[in-house]
Design an enzyme around this catalytic site. Sequence first.
Site, short mmCIF file in Angstrom:
data_model
loop_
_atom_site.label_atom_id
_atom_site.label_comp_id
_atom_site.label_asym_id
_atom_site.label_seq_id
_atom_site.Cartn_x
_atom_site.Cartn_y
_atom_site.Cartn_z
CG MET A 1 -1.62 1.21 1.60
SD MET A 1 -2.53 0.98 3.16
CE MET A 1 -1.37 1.68 4.33
CB SER B 1 2.67 -4.51 3.09
OG SER B 1 1.90 -4.07 4.17
CD GLN B 2 -2.61 -3.03 -0.20
OE1 GLN B 2 -3.47 -2.82 0.67
NE2 GLN B 2 -2.55 -2.31 -1.30
CG ASP C 1 4.76 -4.43 11.39
OD1 ASP C 1 4.27 -3.28 11.44
OD2 ASP C 1 4.78 -5.11 10.36
CG HIS D 1 5.07 -2.84 7.85
ND1 HIS D 1 4.62 -4.13 7.97
CD2 HIS D 1 4.54 -2.38 6.71
CE1 HIS D 1 3.83 -4.42 6.95
NE2 HIS D 1 3.77 -3.38 6.17
#
Length: 308
Positions: free
Chosen positions: A32, A106-107, A224, A280
Amino acid sequence: MVDMFVLFLSSLLLASAPVLADPVPLVMWHGMGDTCCFPFSMGALMKLVEKQVPGIYVQSIEIGNSISDDELNGFFMGAEKQIDIVCKNLSANPKLQQGFNVIGFSQGGQFLRGLVQQCPNVTVRNLISVGGQHQGVYGFPRCIGTNVTLCNEMRRLLNIGAYNKLVQDILVQAQYWHDPLNEDEYKKKCVFLPDLNQENTYNPNYKLRLLTLKNLILVKFLEDEMVQPRESEWFGFYKPGQAVETYTLFDSDLYKNDLLGLKTLNDTGRLHFLGAPFDHLKFTEQWFIDNLIPFINVQFDEDEKKRD
Ligand SMILES: *[C@@H]1O[C@H](CO)[C@@H](O)[C@H](O)[C@H]1NC(C)=O
Ligand SMILES: *[C@@H]1O[C@H](CO)[C@@H](O)[C@H](O)[C@H]1NC(C)=O
Ligand SMILES: *[C@@H]1O[C@H](CO)[C@@H](O)[C@H](O)[C@H]1NC(C)=O
Ligand SMILES: *[C@@H]1O[C@H](CO)[C@@H](O)[C@H](O)[C@H]1NC(C)=O
Protein backbone atom coordinates in the site's frame (compact mmCIF):
# COMPACT_ATOMS: atom_id res chain seq x y z
CA MET A 1 15.07 -30.49 -47.74
CA VAL A 2 12.24 -30.62 -45.23
CA ASP A 3 14.35 -32.82 -42.98
CA MET A 4 17.18 -30.39 -43.15
CA PHE A 5 14.82 -27.62 -42.19
CA VAL A 6 13.44 -29.57 -39.24
CA LEU A 7 16.95 -30.36 -38.13
CA PHE A 8 17.85 -26.71 -38.38
CA LEU A 9 14.73 -25.69 -36.46
CA SER A 10 15.26 -28.20 -33.69
CA SER A 11 18.85 -27.16 -33.23
CA LEU A 12 17.65 -23.58 -32.95
CA LEU A 13 15.08 -24.64 -30.37
CA LEU A 14 17.67 -26.59 -28.44
CA ALA A 15 19.92 -23.58 -28.42
CA SER A 16 17.19 -21.37 -27.00
CA ALA A 17 15.73 -23.99 -24.63
CA PRO A 18 16.42 -23.19 -21.00
CA VAL A 19 19.67 -24.69 -19.81
CA LEU A 20 19.99 -26.36 -16.44
CA ALA A 21 21.10 -23.21 -14.72
CA ASP A 22 18.06 -21.20 -15.79
CA PRO A 23 16.74 -19.35 -12.75
CA VAL A 24 13.01 -19.50 -12.01
CA PRO A 25 11.51 -16.04 -12.78
CA LEU A 26 10.27 -13.78 -9.98
CA VAL A 27 7.11 -11.68 -9.78
CA MET A 28 6.94 -8.94 -7.14
CA TRP A 29 3.81 -7.23 -5.78
CA HIS A 30 4.30 -3.95 -3.89
CA GLY A 31 2.48 -2.79 -0.78
CA MET A 32 0.00 0.00 0.00
CA GLY A 33 1.25 3.47 -0.89
CA ASP A 34 4.05 2.00 -2.97
CA THR A 35 4.28 1.27 -6.70
CA CYS A 36 5.90 -1.19 -9.05
CA CYS A 37 8.82 1.03 -9.78
CA PHE A 38 9.81 3.66 -7.25
CA PRO A 39 13.63 3.69 -7.47
CA PHE A 40 13.94 3.71 -3.66
CA SER A 41 11.72 0.66 -3.07
CA MET A 42 10.65 -1.98 -5.61
CA GLY A 43 13.04 -0.59 -8.23
CA ALA A 44 16.02 -0.99 -5.90
CA LEU A 45 14.92 -4.45 -4.81
CA MET A 46 14.54 -5.57 -8.41
CA LYS A 47 18.14 -4.49 -9.06
CA LEU A 48 19.29 -6.31 -5.94
CA VAL A 49 17.61 -9.55 -7.05
CA GLU A 50 19.04 -9.24 -10.56
CA LYS A 51 22.50 -8.80 -9.10
CA GLN A 52 22.15 -11.75 -6.70
CA VAL A 53 20.63 -14.08 -9.29
CA PRO A 54 22.31 -13.46 -12.65
CA GLY A 55 20.04 -14.07 -15.62
CA ILE A 56 16.78 -14.00 -13.63
CA TYR A 57 13.64 -12.50 -15.20
CA VAL A 58 11.80 -10.22 -12.76
CA GLN A 59 8.41 -8.56 -13.22
CA SER A 60 7.21 -5.97 -10.73
CA ILE A 61 3.43 -5.75 -10.86
CA GLU A 62 1.87 -2.47 -11.93
CA ILE A 63 -1.90 -2.04 -11.67
CA GLY A 64 -2.95 0.56 -14.22
CA ASN A 65 -1.15 2.39 -16.97
CA SER A 66 1.09 4.66 -14.94
CA ILE A 67 2.92 4.80 -11.65
CA SER A 68 0.38 7.24 -10.21
CA ASP A 69 -2.54 4.99 -11.25
CA ASP A 70 -0.68 2.10 -9.65
CA GLU A 71 -0.36 4.00 -6.36
CA LEU A 72 -4.03 5.07 -6.43
CA ASN A 73 -5.24 1.55 -7.27
CA GLY A 74 -3.39 0.22 -4.21
CA PHE A 75 -6.07 2.04 -2.19
CA PHE A 76 -9.14 2.24 -4.38
CA MET A 77 -9.33 -0.80 -6.63
CA GLY A 78 -10.95 -3.89 -5.10
CA ALA A 79 -8.65 -6.80 -4.26
CA GLU A 80 -10.59 -9.31 -6.40
CA LYS A 81 -10.35 -7.00 -9.39
CA GLN A 82 -6.63 -6.47 -8.88
CA ILE A 83 -6.07 -10.23 -8.64
CA ASP A 84 -8.09 -10.80 -11.80
CA ILE A 85 -6.03 -8.24 -13.72
CA VAL A 86 -2.79 -9.77 -12.46
CA CYS A 87 -4.05 -13.28 -13.30
CA LYS A 88 -4.71 -12.24 -16.90
CA ASN A 89 -1.48 -10.32 -17.18
CA LEU A 90 0.84 -13.01 -15.83
CA SER A 91 -0.81 -15.89 -17.67
CA ALA A 92 -0.31 -14.00 -20.94
CA ASN A 93 3.42 -13.54 -20.35
CA PRO A 94 5.41 -16.15 -22.35
CA LYS A 95 8.35 -15.80 -19.95
CA LEU A 96 6.24 -17.12 -17.07
CA GLN A 97 4.71 -20.20 -18.69
CA GLN A 98 6.94 -22.69 -16.89
CA GLY A 99 6.11 -21.27 -13.51
CA PHE A 100 7.62 -18.60 -11.31
CA ASN A 101 8.22 -17.53 -7.72
CA VAL A 102 6.36 -14.60 -6.18
CA ILE A 103 7.20 -12.13 -3.43
CA GLY A 104 4.57 -9.82 -1.99
CA PHE A 105 5.18 -6.89 0.32
CA SER A 106 2.60 -6.04 2.98
CA GLN A 107 -0.87 -6.21 1.36
CA GLY A 108 0.85 -7.59 -1.76
CA GLY A 109 1.42 -10.72 0.37
CA GLN A 110 -2.26 -11.51 0.87
CA PHE A 111 -3.05 -10.49 -2.73
CA LEU A 112 -0.50 -12.99 -4.04
CA ARG A 113 -2.00 -15.69 -1.85
CA GLY A 114 -5.31 -14.71 -3.47
CA LEU A 115 -3.67 -15.12 -6.86
CA VAL A 116 -2.48 -18.64 -6.02
CA GLN A 117 -5.89 -19.64 -4.64
CA GLN A 118 -7.99 -18.03 -7.38
CA CYS A 119 -5.98 -18.11 -10.61
CA PRO A 120 -5.51 -21.63 -12.01
CA ASN A 121 -3.87 -20.12 -15.11
CA VAL A 122 -0.50 -19.56 -13.47
CA THR A 123 1.95 -21.90 -11.73
CA VAL A 124 3.46 -20.36 -8.63
CA ARG A 125 6.32 -22.28 -7.00
CA ASN A 126 7.50 -20.35 -3.93
CA LEU A 127 5.21 -17.75 -2.36
CA ILE A 128 7.08 -15.30 -0.13
CA SER A 129 4.92 -12.98 1.96
CA VAL A 130 6.88 -10.10 3.50
CA GLY A 131 4.75 -8.56 6.23
CA GLY A 132 1.48 -9.65 4.56
CA GLN A 133 -1.61 -9.59 6.79
CA HIS A 134 -3.14 -13.03 6.37
CA GLN A 135 -5.74 -12.56 9.09
CA GLY A 136 -6.24 -8.90 8.26
CA VAL A 137 -5.57 -5.79 10.33
CA TYR A 138 -7.30 -3.99 13.15
CA GLY A 139 -5.30 -0.80 13.01
CA PHE A 140 -2.85 1.13 10.86
CA PRO A 141 -1.17 3.42 13.38
CA ARG A 142 0.99 4.74 10.59
CA CYS A 143 0.38 4.90 6.87
CA ILE A 144 3.63 4.75 4.99
CA GLY A 145 2.46 5.89 1.58
CA THR A 146 4.29 8.70 -0.18
CA ASN A 147 1.02 10.56 -0.72
CA VAL A 148 -0.50 11.77 2.56
CA THR A 149 -3.78 12.65 0.85
CA LEU A 150 -4.38 8.99 0.05
CA CYS A 151 -3.61 7.90 3.62
CA ASN A 152 -6.02 10.50 4.98
CA GLU A 153 -8.75 9.41 2.60
CA MET A 154 -8.28 5.81 3.72
CA ARG A 155 -8.67 6.87 7.37
CA ARG A 156 -11.76 8.94 6.60
CA LEU A 157 -13.43 5.96 4.93
CA LEU A 158 -12.47 3.52 7.69
CA ASN A 159 -13.98 5.95 10.20
CA ILE A 160 -17.28 5.91 8.33
CA GLY A 161 -17.29 2.15 8.93
CA ALA A 162 -15.11 -0.55 7.41
CA TYR A 163 -18.08 -2.88 6.81
CA ASN A 164 -20.28 -0.20 5.27
CA LYS A 165 -21.21 -1.48 1.79
CA LEU A 166 -19.98 1.65 0.04
CA VAL A 167 -16.67 1.60 1.87
CA GLN A 168 -16.20 -2.10 1.03
CA ASP A 169 -16.79 -1.24 -2.61
CA ILE A 170 -14.15 1.45 -2.84
CA LEU A 171 -11.47 0.90 -0.21
CA VAL A 172 -9.20 -2.09 -0.53
CA GLN A 173 -7.92 -1.82 3.06
CA ALA A 174 -11.52 -2.29 4.27
CA GLN A 175 -11.53 -5.60 2.45
CA TYR A 176 -9.04 -7.02 4.92
CA TRP A 177 -10.16 -4.98 7.92
CA HIS A 178 -10.73 -7.53 10.68
CA ASP A 179 -12.62 -6.29 13.73
CA PRO A 180 -12.23 -8.87 16.55
CA LEU A 181 -15.12 -7.21 18.43
CA ASN A 182 -17.41 -7.91 15.48
CA GLU A 183 -16.33 -11.25 14.08
CA ASP A 184 -19.77 -11.98 12.63
CA GLU A 185 -19.92 -8.72 10.77
CA TYR A 186 -16.39 -9.27 9.48
CA LYS A 187 -17.31 -12.69 8.13
CA LYS A 188 -20.56 -11.51 6.56
CA LYS A 189 -19.66 -8.10 5.20
CA CYS A 190 -15.95 -8.00 4.50
CA VAL A 191 -15.76 -8.93 0.82
CA PHE A 192 -12.24 -10.28 0.36
CA LEU A 193 -10.32 -11.85 3.23
CA PRO A 194 -13.03 -14.02 4.88
CA ASP A 195 -13.63 -15.72 1.54
CA LEU A 196 -9.92 -16.28 1.00
CA ASN A 197 -9.66 -17.80 4.48
CA GLN A 198 -12.63 -20.19 4.08
CA GLU A 199 -14.62 -18.38 6.78
CA ASN A 200 -18.05 -18.77 5.18
CA THR A 201 -18.21 -21.26 2.38
CA TYR A 202 -15.54 -23.91 1.91
CA ASN A 203 -13.87 -23.80 -1.49
CA PRO A 204 -11.89 -27.02 -2.01
CA ASN A 205 -9.97 -25.45 -4.90
CA TYR A 206 -8.42 -22.89 -2.56
CA LYS A 207 -6.76 -25.70 -0.65
CA LEU A 208 -5.79 -27.69 -3.75
CA ARG A 209 -4.18 -24.64 -5.31
CA LEU A 210 -2.30 -23.57 -2.22
CA LEU A 211 -0.96 -27.10 -1.98
CA THR A 212 0.63 -26.76 -5.42
CA LEU A 213 3.21 -24.45 -3.80
CA LYS A 214 6.69 -25.78 -3.22
CA ASN A 215 7.13 -23.42 -0.28
CA LEU A 216 5.10 -20.80 1.55
CA ILE A 217 7.38 -18.36 3.35
CA LEU A 218 5.80 -16.01 5.90
CA VAL A 219 7.92 -13.10 7.09
CA LYS A 220 6.79 -11.34 10.26
CA PHE A 221 8.40 -8.07 11.32
CA LEU A 222 9.14 -8.61 14.99
CA GLU A 223 9.14 -4.85 15.68
CA ASP A 224 6.27 -3.98 13.36
CA GLU A 225 4.68 -0.67 14.44
CA MET A 226 2.34 -0.40 11.51
CA VAL A 227 0.38 -3.63 11.31
CA GLN A 228 -1.91 -4.43 14.24
CA PRO A 229 -1.59 -7.15 15.27
CA ARG A 230 1.76 -8.12 13.76
CA GLU A 231 0.87 -11.80 14.48
CA SER A 232 -1.36 -11.56 11.39
CA GLU A 233 1.81 -11.83 9.32
CA TRP A 234 2.06 -15.46 10.53
CA PHE A 235 -1.72 -16.07 10.29
CA GLY A 236 -2.34 -15.28 13.97
CA PHE A 237 -4.86 -12.72 15.21
CA TYR A 238 -6.66 -11.27 18.24
CA LYS A 239 -8.84 -13.74 20.07
CA PRO A 240 -12.51 -12.83 19.39
CA GLY A 241 -14.14 -10.22 21.61
CA GLN A 242 -11.06 -8.17 22.54
CA ALA A 243 -7.95 -6.67 21.00
CA VAL A 244 -5.10 -7.53 23.36
CA GLU A 245 -4.53 -11.29 23.48
CA THR A 246 -3.63 -13.10 20.30
CA TYR A 247 -3.72 -16.68 19.06
CA THR A 248 -1.33 -18.36 16.63
CA LEU A 249 -2.03 -20.20 13.40
CA PHE A 250 -1.46 -23.53 15.17
CA ASP A 251 -4.31 -22.73 17.63
CA SER A 252 -6.80 -21.98 14.85
CA ASP A 253 -9.49 -24.13 13.22
CA LEU A 254 -8.11 -22.98 9.89
CA TYR A 255 -4.97 -24.95 10.76
CA LYS A 256 -6.40 -27.81 12.82
CA ASN A 257 -9.00 -28.66 10.18
CA ASP A 258 -6.45 -28.00 7.41
CA LEU A 259 -8.97 -25.87 5.52
CA LEU A 260 -6.31 -24.22 3.37
CA GLY A 261 -3.69 -26.97 3.37
CA LEU A 262 -1.49 -25.05 5.80
CA LYS A 263 -1.20 -28.08 8.08
CA THR A 264 -0.18 -30.26 5.16
CA LEU A 265 2.34 -27.63 4.07
CA ASN A 266 3.80 -27.57 7.58
CA ASP A 267 3.82 -31.36 7.91
CA THR A 268 5.74 -31.63 4.65
CA GLY A 269 8.29 -28.99 5.64
CA ARG A 270 7.04 -26.42 3.15
CA LEU A 271 5.70 -23.78 5.54
CA HIS A 272 8.40 -21.41 6.76
CA PHE A 273 8.03 -18.80 9.50
CA LEU A 274 10.71 -16.13 9.38
CA GLY A 275 10.99 -13.46 12.07
CA ALA A 276 12.66 -10.30 10.82
CA PRO A 277 14.00 -8.04 13.61
CA PHE A 278 12.74 -4.77 12.08
CA ASP A 279 9.79 -2.40 11.84
CA HIS A 280 7.37 -2.89 8.93
CA LEU A 281 9.28 -3.47 5.67
CA LYS A 282 12.42 -1.93 7.17
CA PHE A 283 14.63 -4.93 6.43
CA THR A 284 18.25 -4.47 5.41
CA GLU A 285 19.74 -5.57 2.12
CA GLN A 286 21.88 -8.12 3.95
CA TRP A 287 18.86 -9.60 5.74
CA PHE A 288 17.08 -9.96 2.42
CA ILE A 289 20.11 -11.63 0.85
CA ASP A 290 20.64 -14.03 3.75
CA ASN A 291 17.02 -15.00 4.33
CA LEU A 292 15.02 -14.60 1.12
CA ILE A 293 17.45 -14.96 -1.76
CA PRO A 294 17.76 -18.74 -1.04
CA PHE A 295 14.05 -19.07 -1.96
CA ILE A 296 14.52 -16.90 -5.06
CA ASN A 297 17.82 -18.23 -6.36
CA VAL A 298 16.41 -21.53 -7.59
CA GLN A 299 16.87 -23.20 -10.95
CA PHE A 300 14.38 -25.18 -13.02
CA ASP A 301 15.24 -28.76 -12.30
CA GLU A 302 16.00 -31.65 -14.61
CA ASP A 303 12.49 -33.20 -14.55
CA GLU A 304 10.89 -30.02 -15.66
CA LYS A 305 13.35 -29.69 -18.54
CA LYS A 306 12.21 -33.08 -19.86
CA ARG A 307 8.60 -31.92 -20.00
CA ASP A 308 9.40 -28.98 -22.30
C1 LIG B 1 1.35 -6.80 -18.01
O1 LIG B 1 1.74 -5.65 -17.25
C2 LIG B 1 2.91 -5.03 -17.71
C3 LIG B 1 3.19 -3.85 -16.79
O2 LIG B 1 3.24 -4.26 -15.47
C4 LIG B 1 2.73 -4.55 -19.11
O3 LIG B 1 3.96 -4.00 -19.58
C5 LIG B 1 2.31 -5.70 -19.99
O4 LIG B 1 2.02 -5.20 -21.28
C6 LIG B 1 1.08 -6.39 -19.43
N1 LIG B 1 0.77 -7.53 -20.25
C7 LIG B 1 -0.48 -7.85 -20.59
C8 LIG B 1 -0.63 -9.06 -21.45
O5 LIG B 1 -1.43 -7.21 -20.22
C1 LIG C 1 -7.92 -18.84 -17.40
O1 LIG C 1 -7.89 -19.79 -18.44
C2 LIG C 1 -9.17 -20.21 -18.86
C3 LIG C 1 -9.00 -21.34 -19.86
O2 LIG C 1 -7.99 -21.03 -20.77
C4 LIG C 1 -9.92 -19.00 -19.44
O3 LIG C 1 -11.21 -19.38 -19.83
C5 LIG C 1 -10.01 -17.93 -18.34
O4 LIG C 1 -10.61 -16.77 -18.88
C6 LIG C 1 -8.65 -17.58 -17.82
N1 LIG C 1 -8.81 -16.67 -16.70
C7 LIG C 1 -8.12 -15.54 -16.61
C8 LIG C 1 -8.43 -14.70 -15.42
O5 LIG C 1 -7.29 -15.20 -17.42
C1 LIG D 1 -2.04 12.47 -4.06
O1 LIG D 1 -3.18 11.83 -4.60
C2 LIG D 1 -4.22 12.74 -4.95
C3 LIG D 1 -5.44 11.92 -5.36
O2 LIG D 1 -5.14 11.12 -6.46
C4 LIG D 1 -3.73 13.64 -6.06
O3 LIG D 1 -4.74 14.57 -6.41
C5 LIG D 1 -2.49 14.41 -5.59
O4 LIG D 1 -1.95 15.15 -6.65
C6 LIG D 1 -1.44 13.43 -5.08
N1 LIG D 1 -0.35 14.17 -4.46
C7 LIG D 1 0.92 13.93 -4.72
C8 LIG D 1 1.91 14.74 -3.97
O5 LIG D 1 1.27 13.08 -5.53
C1 LIG E 1 5.23 -27.54 11.99
O1 LIG E 1 6.45 -27.98 11.41
C2 LIG E 1 7.56 -27.83 12.28
C3 LIG E 1 8.82 -28.13 11.48
O2 LIG E 1 8.68 -29.33 10.78
C4 LIG E 1 7.39 -28.74 13.47
O3 LIG E 1 8.50 -28.62 14.35
C5 LIG E 1 6.12 -28.34 14.18
O4 LIG E 1 5.86 -29.24 15.25
C6 LIG E 1 4.93 -28.32 13.23
N1 LIG E 1 3.80 -27.74 13.95
C7 LIG E 1 2.68 -28.41 14.19
C8 LIG E 1 1.64 -27.70 14.97
O5 LIG E 1 2.50 -29.53 13.77
